[in-house]
Design a protein around this motif. Structure first.
Motif, PDB file in Angstrom:
ATOM      1  N   ASP A 111       0.812  -1.213   0.000  1.00 17.61           N
ATOM      2  CA  ASP A 111       0.000   0.000   0.000  1.00 17.61           C
ATOM      3  C   ASP A 111       0.853   1.274   0.000  1.00 17.61           C
ATOM      4  N   ARG A 112       2.147   1.142   0.114  1.00 15.25           N
ATOM      5  CA  ARG A 112       3.022   2.319   0.130  1.00 15.25           C
ATOM      6  C   ARG A 112       3.131   2.927  -1.261  1.00 15.25           C
ATOM      7  N   ASP A 113       3.211   4.246  -1.283  1.00 19.22           N
ATOM      8  CA  ASP A 113       3.317   4.978  -2.545  1.00 19.22           C
ATOM      9  C   ASP A 113       4.712   5.593  -2.658  1.00 19.22           C
ATOM     10  N   TYR A 114       5.474   5.097  -3.630  1.00 18.84           N
ATOM     11  CA  TYR A 114       6.829   5.586  -3.850  1.00 18.84           C
ATOM     12  C   TYR A 114       6.941   6.444  -5.108  1.00 18.84           C
ATOM     13  N   THR A 115       5.820   6.927  -5.616  1.00 18.19           N
ATOM     14  CA  THR A 115       5.883   7.705  -6.859  1.00 18.19           C
ATOM     15  C   THR A 115       6.718   8.974  -6.707  1.00 18.19           C
ATOM     16  N   GLY A 116       6.900   9.484  -5.506  1.00 15.78           N
ATOM     17  CA  GLY A 116       7.720  10.669  -5.286  1.00 15.78           C
ATOM     18  C   GLY A 116       9.195  10.370  -5.073  1.00 15.78           C
ATOM     19  N   PHE A 117       9.563   9.101  -5.137  1.00 13.32           N
ATOM     20  CA  PHE A 117      10.954   8.693  -4.935  1.00 13.32           C
ATOM     21  C   PHE A 117      11.557   8.298  -6.280  1.00 13.32           C
ATOM     22  N   GLY A 118      12.569   9.033  -6.719  1.00 12.89           N
ATOM     23  CA  GLY A 118      13.144   8.788  -8.041  1.00 12.89           C
ATOM     24  C   GLY A 118      12.261   9.451  -9.082  1.00 12.89           C
ATOM     25  N   PRO A 119      12.372   9.059 -10.337  1.00  9.39           N
ATOM     26  CA  PRO A 119      13.333   8.073 -10.831  1.00  9.39           C
ATOM     27  C   PRO A 119      14.746   8.639 -10.810  1.00  9.39           C
ATOM     28  N   PHE A 120      15.711   7.715 -10.834  1.00  7.86           N
ATOM     29  CA  PHE A 120      17.114   8.074 -10.928  1.00  7.86           C
ATOM     30  C   PHE A 120      17.613   7.601 -12.284  1.00  7.86           C
ATOM     31  N   THR A 121      18.191   8.510 -13.040  1.00  7.85           N
ATOM     32  CA  THR A 121      18.687   8.188 -14.380  1.00  7.85           C
ATOM     33  C   THR A 121      20.181   8.472 -14.423  1.00  7.85           C
ATOM     34  N   PHE A 122      20.934   7.475 -14.882  1.00  9.01           N
ATOM     35  CA  PHE A 122      22.387   7.538 -14.899  1.00  9.01           C
ATOM     36  C   PHE A 122      22.905   7.429 -16.327  1.00  9.01           C
ATOM     37  N   SER A 123      24.023   8.055 -16.580  1.00 11.66           N
ATOM     38  CA  SER A 123      24.740   7.867 -17.838  1.00 11.66           C
ATOM     39  C   SER A 123      25.209   6.416 -17.888  1.00 11.66           C
ATOM     40  N   ARG A 124      24.987   5.742 -19.007  1.00 11.97           N
ATOM     41  CA  ARG A 124      25.406   4.341 -19.125  1.00 11.97           C
ATOM     42  C   ARG A 124      26.920   4.215 -18.987  1.00 11.97           C
ATOM     43  N   THR A 125      27.664   5.161 -19.489  1.00 15.35           N
ATOM     44  CA  THR A 125      29.122   5.119 -19.362  1.00 15.35           C
ATOM     45  C   THR A 125      29.527   5.192 -17.893  1.00 15.35           C
ATOM     46  N   ASP A 126      28.967   6.144 -17.152  1.00 14.17           N
ATOM     47  CA  ASP A 126      29.281   6.272 -15.727  1.00 14.17           C
ATOM     48  C   ASP A 126      28.829   5.040 -14.949  1.00 14.17           C
ATOM     49  N   TYR A 127      27.666   4.520 -15.306  1.00 11.35           N
ATOM     50  CA  TYR A 127      27.122   3.342 -14.635  1.00 11.35           C
ATOM     51  C   TYR A 127      28.040   2.142 -14.845  1.00 11.35           C
ATOM     52  N   ASP A 128      28.454   1.920 -16.093  1.00 12.66           N
ATOM     53  CA  ASP A 128      29.352   0.803 -16.397  1.00 12.66           C
ATOM     54  C   ASP A 128      30.683   0.958 -15.668  1.00 12.66           C
ATOM     55  N   GLU A 129      31.189   2.185 -15.576  1.00  8.52           N
ATOM     56  CA  GLU A 129      32.435   2.427 -14.844  1.00  8.52           C
ATOM     57  C   GLU A 129      32.257   2.121 -13.357  1.00  8.52           C
ATOM     58  N   ALA A 130      31.127   2.512 -12.780  1.00  8.26           N
ATOM     59  CA  ALA A 130      30.854   2.227 -11.368  1.00  8.26           C
ATOM     60  C   ALA A 130      30.741   0.723 -11.137  1.00  8.26           C
ATOM     61  N   LEU A 131      30.126   0.013 -12.076  1.00  9.69           N
ATOM     62  CA  LEU A 131      30.028  -1.451 -11.953  1.00  9.69           C
ATOM     63  C   LEU A 131      31.403  -2.099 -12.063  1.00  9.69           C
ATOM     64  N   ALA A 132      32.262  -1.587 -12.927  1.00  9.20           N
ATOM     65  CA  ALA A 132      33.610  -2.140 -13.060  1.00  9.20           C
ATOM     66  C   ALA A 132      34.392  -1.968 -11.758  1.00  9.20           C
ATOM     67  N   VAL A 133      34.267  -0.805 -11.126  1.00 10.64           N
ATOM     68  CA  VAL A 133      34.924  -0.572  -9.832  1.00 10.64           C
ATOM     69  C   VAL A 133      34.344  -1.522  -8.787  1.00 10.64           C
ATOM     70  N   LEU A 134      33.023  -1.698  -8.786  1.00  7.43           N
ATOM     71  CA  LEU A 134      32.388  -2.628  -7.849  1.00  7.43           C
ATOM     72  C   LEU A 134      32.967  -4.026  -8.001  1.00  7.43           C
ATOM     73  N   MET A 135      33.112  -4.494  -9.230  1.00  5.28           N
ATOM     74  CA  MET A 135      33.613  -5.844  -9.456  1.00  5.28           C
ATOM     75  C   MET A 135      35.054  -5.984  -8.963  1.00  5.28           C
ATOM     76  N   ILE A 136      35.865  -4.943  -9.116  1.00  8.82           N
ATOM     77  CA  ILE A 136      37.237  -4.971  -8.587  1.00  8.82           C
ATOM     78  C   ILE A 136      37.200  -5.017  -7.064  1.00  8.82           C
ATOM     79  N   ASP A 137      36.344  -4.184  -6.456  1.00  8.85           N
ATOM     80  CA  ASP A 137      36.231  -4.159  -4.997  1.00  8.85           C
ATOM     81  C   ASP A 137      35.761  -5.505  -4.452  1.00  8.85           C
ATOM     82  N   LEU A 138      34.791  -6.137  -5.127  1.00 13.38           N
ATOM     83  CA  LEU A 138      34.308  -7.448  -4.675  1.00 13.38           C
ATOM     84  C   LEU A 138      35.373  -8.528  -4.869  1.00 13.38           C
TER      85      LEU A 138
END
Length: 142
Positions: A111-138
């Motif tokens: 019953d919770r309404d999250y329509t006021g939260f987000g959306p969050f839109t990211f540059s695919r290049t920045d997102y892929d770079e953040a995922l690459a760093v995550l994989m190194i950290d893991l």
């Protein structure tokens, strides 16, 4: 202007915990502030990062692109370390040069309404770079 993304690797007991950051703020803080402001029950400090050792999310870089579990994936889990106990779910859409998180939900409180939260839109290049760093950290945990 797109949102900024980063994935922080913390320690949950003796294993890694992944907390996304949006515009330099942990997603845990963003959702806690939203829920407290909306006067939702069980709001504030209810969420933590995902603990990959507690569930086979598959490769985390694919999980955070909406693969595996479907487009609606948990971005956060419960403070106990189990994502299904108290997840924050969202639709992750990777199209062209953007990745978007929207349609947030707490499946234990439909019953919770999250329509006021987000959306969050990211540059695919920045997102892929953040995922690459995550994989190194893991990988450093292996």
């Amino acid at each position: 202007m797109p949102n900024q993304i980063r994935f922080e690797v913390l320690t949950f007991e003796t294993t890694p915990e992944v907390v996304p950051h949006v515009d330099s703020r942990p997603l845990t803080e963003l959702i806690d502030a939203y829920e407290v402001g909306a006067k939702m029950d069980v709001a504030g400090d209810a969420y933590a990062g995902l603990v990959p050792a507690h569930f086979d999310f598959g490769p985390m870089e694919e999980h955070y692109l909406g693969a595996g579990m479907g487009p609606r994936v948990p971005l956060l889990g419960c403070t106990c370390g189990e994502w299904g106990c108290w997840p924050l779910m969202a639709t992750v859409t990777a199209v062209g040069d953007t990745v978007t998180w929207d349609e947030f939900e707490q499946p234990h409180r439909t019953d919770r309404d999250y329509t006021g939260f987000g959306p969050f839109t990211f540059s695919r290049t920045d997102y892929d770079e953040a995922l690459a760093v995550l994989m190194i950290d893991l990988a450093d945990w292996a």
